[in-house]
Write a protein that holds these residues in place. Structure first.
Motif, mmCIF file in Angstrom:
data_model
loop_
_atom_site.group_PDB
_atom_site.id
_atom_site.type_symbol
_atom_site.label_atom_id
_atom_site.label_comp_id
_atom_site.label_asym_id
_atom_site.label_seq_id
_atom_site.Cartn_x
_atom_site.Cartn_y
_atom_site.Cartn_z
ATOM 1 N N ALA A 1 -15.223 1.799 -33.579
ATOM 2 C CA ALA A 1 -15.460 1.668 -32.089
ATOM 3 C C ALA A 1 -14.749 0.425 -31.922
ATOM 4 N N GLU A 2 -13.693 -0.263 -30.803
ATOM 5 C CA GLU A 2 -13.357 -1.504 -30.552
ATOM 6 C C GLU A 2 -13.467 -0.836 -28.769
ATOM 7 N N LYS A 3 -13.395 -2.298 -28.567
ATOM 8 C CA LYS A 3 -13.376 -2.415 -26.659
ATOM 9 C C LYS A 3 -11.457 -2.284 -27.016
ATOM 10 N N VAL A 4 -11.159 -1.799 -25.832
ATOM 11 C CA VAL A 4 -10.118 -1.087 -25.354
ATOM 12 C C VAL A 4 -9.709 -2.333 -24.374
ATOM 13 N N ALA A 5 -8.538 -2.948 -24.625
ATOM 14 C CA ALA A 5 -8.078 -4.375 -24.694
ATOM 15 C C ALA A 5 -7.294 -4.374 -23.062
ATOM 16 N N LYS A 6 -8.352 -5.084 -21.750
ATOM 17 C CA LYS A 6 -7.955 -5.766 -20.640
ATOM 18 C C LYS A 6 -8.431 -4.557 -19.482
ATOM 19 N N THR A 7 -9.489 -3.986 -20.730
ATOM 20 C CA THR A 7 -10.665 -3.221 -19.176
ATOM 21 C C THR A 7 -12.269 -3.472 -19.693
ATOM 22 N N LYS A 8 -13.042 -3.018 -18.615
ATOM 23 C CA LYS A 8 -14.121 -3.740 -19.259
ATOM 24 C C LYS A 8 -15.377 -2.536 -19.091
ATOM 25 N N LYS A 9 -15.022 -0.801 -19.216
ATOM 26 C CA LYS A 9 -15.391 -0.289 -19.147
ATOM 27 C C LYS A 9 -15.803 0.250 -20.578
ATOM 28 N N SER B 1 -13.900 6.460 -24.231
ATOM 29 C CA SER B 1 -15.340 6.798 -23.447
ATOM 30 C C SER B 1 -15.446 5.268 -22.855
ATOM 31 N N GLY B 2 -15.948 5.393 -21.052
ATOM 32 C CA GLY B 2 -16.513 4.433 -20.547
ATOM 33 C C GLY B 2 -18.155 3.758 -20.058
ATOM 34 N N ILE B 3 -17.759 3.722 -21.639
ATOM 35 C CA ILE B 3 -20.274 3.036 -21.961
ATOM 36 C C ILE B 3 -20.380 1.421 -22.556
ATOM 37 N N ALA B 4 -18.471 0.344 -22.380
ATOM 38 C CA ALA B 4 -18.473 -0.548 -22.761
ATOM 39 C C ALA B 4 -19.511 -1.427 -22.108
ATOM 40 N N GLU B 5 -20.112 -0.950 -20.921
ATOM 41 C CA GLU B 5 -20.690 -1.807 -19.952
ATOM 42 C C GLU B 5 -22.037 -1.620 -21.203
ATOM 43 N N TYR B 6 -22.835 -0.373 -21.208
ATOM 44 C CA TYR B 6 -23.883 -0.095 -21.813
ATOM 45 C C TYR B 6 -24.305 0.030 -23.383
ATOM 46 N N PHE B 7 -22.685 -0.493 -24.108
ATOM 47 C CA PHE B 7 -23.231 -0.520 -25.682
ATOM 48 C C PHE B 7 -22.419 -1.604 -26.439
ATOM 49 N N ASP B 8 -22.933 -2.419 -27.591
ATOM 50 C CA ASP B 8 -21.892 -3.480 -28.512
ATOM 51 C C ASP B 8 -21.305 -2.099 -29.088
ATOM 52 N N PRO B 9 -19.542 -2.244 -29.040
ATOM 53 C CA PRO B 9 -19.223 -1.410 -30.179
ATOM 54 C C PRO B 9 -19.416 -1.598 -31.785
ATOM 55 N N GLU B 10 -19.957 -2.577 -32.378
ATOM 56 C CA GLU B 10 -21.317 -2.180 -33.181
ATOM 57 C C GLU B 10 -22.033 -2.133 -33.598
ATOM 58 N N SER B 11 -22.997 -1.969 -32.408
ATOM 59 C CA SER B 11 -23.707 -0.783 -32.531
ATOM 60 C C SER B 11 -23.927 -0.049 -32.474
ATOM 61 N N ILE B 12 -22.712 1.122 -32.103
ATOM 62 C CA ILE B 12 -23.032 2.431 -31.853
ATOM 63 C C ILE B 12 -22.402 3.010 -33.072
ATOM 64 N N ILE B 13 -21.996 2.220 -34.164
ATOM 65 C CA ILE B 13 -21.419 2.736 -35.117
ATOM 66 C C ILE B 13 -21.890 3.672 -36.286
#
Ligand code: ZN
Length: 705
Positions: free
Chosen positions: A618-626, A643-655
């Motif tokens: 999992a990684e954040k999509v650059a220049k997006t919030k969600k 997936s539009g879940i970046a406001e609720y989960f840290d990428p590392e925590s959902i692996i």
């Protein structure tokens, strides 16, 4: 305006309703101003009794008892204690805190009803009233809700609309519903007794519109509007089990209307007080929240003098929702009875809001007094001070935590506290805590003393006119004067060169402090007591203030203690967070579930291929919030899903998280990434997203169907 010679005062505060604890709105409305007024009268040496008690009858209590599966008596016992404790803890100095379920109240209310009945002043009328067939009960007052005919509010009660403040009859409601069963009630005939208010219209008009033009604008205006509409007979009995039984034969299952009963609570509290006056005073103080060390300050020989003598001043402190009951209905009852005096003053307050929202018990939007003392131990006076400074005397007003903090830090601490601390500390430092004799005075000294002398009368006049905010401002101006006097004369610099001058300065400073100790008592009694003890000062009456001789030369002071301390930001932020949490909880509770969608066929459903998969990167999509870019092992393949879940989960925590994934959704490009499928999420009422996954680990690629 009627001028009379006042021999004694009877002061009442609205009887709080015993179906919940009391909050800052209650305190600011009817209790704090009354307490300031009474403490002032006592300091002036006046004869006064200050009575209150729990209002323990009426429908909301039976509703609460039913909801909690206990008896009405258990409900009132519980809240009588909580409320009584809060008042005592905040220093509301009732001479007695009584209750309307008491024997004395039952006897007194019955007597008054019986007298009016025997004089033939009630109207007896059989009429059709709402009846709940399911519950087999007539639906008095709050047992019925419906739409207010005056303002259209759809949760108006059978006796009052809390939205527009109109007093209603149950039969006025549009679309009435029983609160017991939720059913539409039927009409059934029942006999009741009515107080014909219309017959007292002329007498009430003279009493209010001619003799009491001096009443506060909000009070006078409401009365005028009531009288202008024309008064109607009002039922004073109800078909209920809980209450004071109607004291005439053949009336089983009927009790006195709670608003007939409640104001009589003031009278029975006074009766009870005089019954205790000589006998067993201190033994009973727990039950009645009496102070064993302080008897009521009255030379009256009997309770009657406080309720039936024309030279008694009767003052009711209430909130604006009680104006009609205290200014029209209660006086009309007493007019019908014939032997009592009527209210001389009804200084009703408007409402206090909290952080710009109406205080609400049901929405828990309040600062409860018992909670406050847990979070702000020994800071009763800070709340008393702020509530007096912002009291809703002429219009609704707002309490905010930021204002609370700023008034504490920049007024109580920085002005009053700072002045007292300086003058006491310097006296100990230079003169071993002794008051030094006054030497030659400068013109500036004389100006300051002249100003000091003007304050007691100014503060007193404001209190006598029920302008407590103004009185408190005047009080703070005197503290400011003291603070400025020290800042301007700088005794800490002069001590090196002119000790004689410092003796005079500190003497004047201490005289101002002594005056403040006496003048502070009505507003902030706990701090006043601390200050008096620091100054070793006792029993100075209000009329002795203004003097610069309250502390004699040679008088020994006690050690200094801090009167107030700074309230830090984090403490205030915690309170604001509490309220924000409440707001969020309310929003969640009020959120309506989305209605079901249209039916689909089984074939349509089985077209969807939903599998269990595991997130492997999992990684954040650059220049997006969600957006998160996920790699999911679907058991079929490893694929990329945006997936539009970046406001609720840290990428590392959902692996390693298992998910439900729709694998046959047509791929689409999101921010330049091809997303192959969709992760299914549950959305909570507050908008938070949660994964939907099997409750135990299953093999990747398992079908969900
Ligand atoms: Zn209304």
């Amino acid at each position: 305006m009627k001028m009379k010679e006042i021999k004694r005062y009877t002061v009442t505060s609205a009887l709080p309703y015993t179906n919940g604890p009391v909050h800052i709105g209650h305190l600011a409305g009817a209790y704090l101003p009354a307490d300031i007024y009474v403490r002032y009268l006592r300091a002036k040496g006046k004869d006064v009794v200050f009575v209150c008690g729990s209002d323990e009858h009426g429908v909301p209590i039976t509703i609460k008892a039913k909801a909690e599966g206990v008896t009405p008596q258990q409900v009132v016992d519980k809240y009588h204690k909580i409320i009584g404790d809060s008042f005592r803890d905040f220093g509301i100095s009732f001479d007695i805190y009584h209750r309307t379920s008491s024997k004395t109240q039952h006897e007194t209310a019955s007597e008054i009803f019986k007298t009016i009945y025997d004089k033939g002043k009630f109207i007896e009328e059989t009429s059709e009233q709402y009846f709940d067939e399911k519950a087999q009960q007539f639906l008095a007052d709050r047992y019925i809700t419906g739409t207010c005919p005056k303002c259209g509010y759809d949760k108006a009660y059978g006796d009052q609309c809390e939205n527009c403040g109109s007093t209603l009859n149950a039969t006025d409601l549009i679309n009435p519903k029983s609160t017991l069963s939720g059913e539409q009630p039927i009409m059934k005939s029942t006999k009741h007794w009515y107080l014909p208010l219309d017959q007292y219209q002329t007498q009430l008009e003279k009493y209010i519109l001619e003799d009491h033009k001096d009443w506060k604008t909000n009070v006078f205006g409401q009365c005028k509007s009531w009288l202008h509409q024309g008064l109607q007979p009002r039922a004073v009995t109800r078909d209920l089990e809980w209450g004071i039984p109607v004291p005439i034969p053949g009336t089983d299952g009927k009790v006195l209307y709670v608003w007939f009963d409640a104001p009589i609570g003031y009278i029975s509290a006074t009766k009870e007080l005089f019954g205790l006056k000589d006998a067993a005073w201190s033994d009973k103080h727990d039950e009645y929240y009496l102070k064993a060390d302080r008897k009521p300050q009255t030379s009256a020989a009997s309770w009657e003098e406080h309720w039936k003598s024309k030279d008694t001043q009767l003052v009711h402190f209430i909130g604006k929702d009680n104006i009609v009951f205290h200014c029209i209905i209660f006086p009309a009852m007493l007019m019908a009875e014939g032997s009592y005096i009527w209210a001389d003053e009804v200084p009703a307050n408007e409402f206090l809001n909290l952080e710009s929202n109406k205080i609400s018990t049901s929405r828990n939007w309040a600062v409860w007094l018992n909670d406050y003392l847990v979070d702000f131990k020994d800071k009763q006076d800070v709340l008393r001070y702020v509530l007096c400074a912002t009291a809703p005397e002429t219009k609704d007003n707002d309490f905010t935590w930021k204002d609370f903090q700023s008034r504490n830090n920049s007024e109580l601490v920085a002005i009053f506290g700072n002045f007292i601390n300086r003058v006491v500390v310097l006296s100990h430092k230079y003169f071993e805590g002794k008051v030094m004799p006054m030497g030659a005075m400068t013109d500036f000294d004389k100006e300051v003393i002249a100003e000091l002398q003007s304050y007691p009368a100014k503060i007193g006049a404001s209190i006598e006119n029920y302008r407590f905010r103004e009185a408190l401002q005047e009080f703070m101006s005197l503290a400011r004067l003291g603070n400025k006097y020290l800042a301007d004369t700088e005794p800490w610099k002069l001590i090196k060169t002119d000790e004689e001058r410092v003796k005079t300065i500190l003497n004047i400073g201490l005289q101002i402090a002594a005056n403040l100790a006496v003048l502070a008592e009505p507003f902030i009694p706990f701090s006043a007591k601390k200050l008096a003890s620091m100054l070793n000062l006792d029993n100075v009456s209000w009329d002795e203030t203004g003097s610069i001789d309250l502390l004699k030369a040679g008088h020994q002071l006690n050690e200094g203690v801090l009167l107030f301390d700074k309230i830090e930001d984090d403490v205030i932020e915690l309170q604001i967070k509490k309220l924000m949490d409440t707001k969020e909880a309310n929003e969640v509770a009020n959120k309506v579930t989305v209605p079901a969608k249209e039916n689909i066929t089984f074939d349509e459903f089985s077209k969807m291929d939903i599998r269990v998969g595991t997130i492997i990167s999992a990684e954040k999509v650059a220049k997006t919030k969600k957006l998160l870019k996920l790699t999911v092992d679907t058991g079929i393949d490893q694929r990329t899903v945006v997936s539009g879940i970046a406001e609720y989960f840290d990428p590392e925590s959902i692996i390693g998280q298992q998910v439900s994934i729709l694998v046959n959704l047509a791929p689409r490009e999101i921010k330049g990434i091809e997303s192959q499928g969709m992760i299914l999420m549950a959305e909570d009422a507050d908008g938070k997203l949660r994964f939907t996954a099997p409750t135990a680990k299953v093999k990747n690629g398992s079908e969900i169907r």
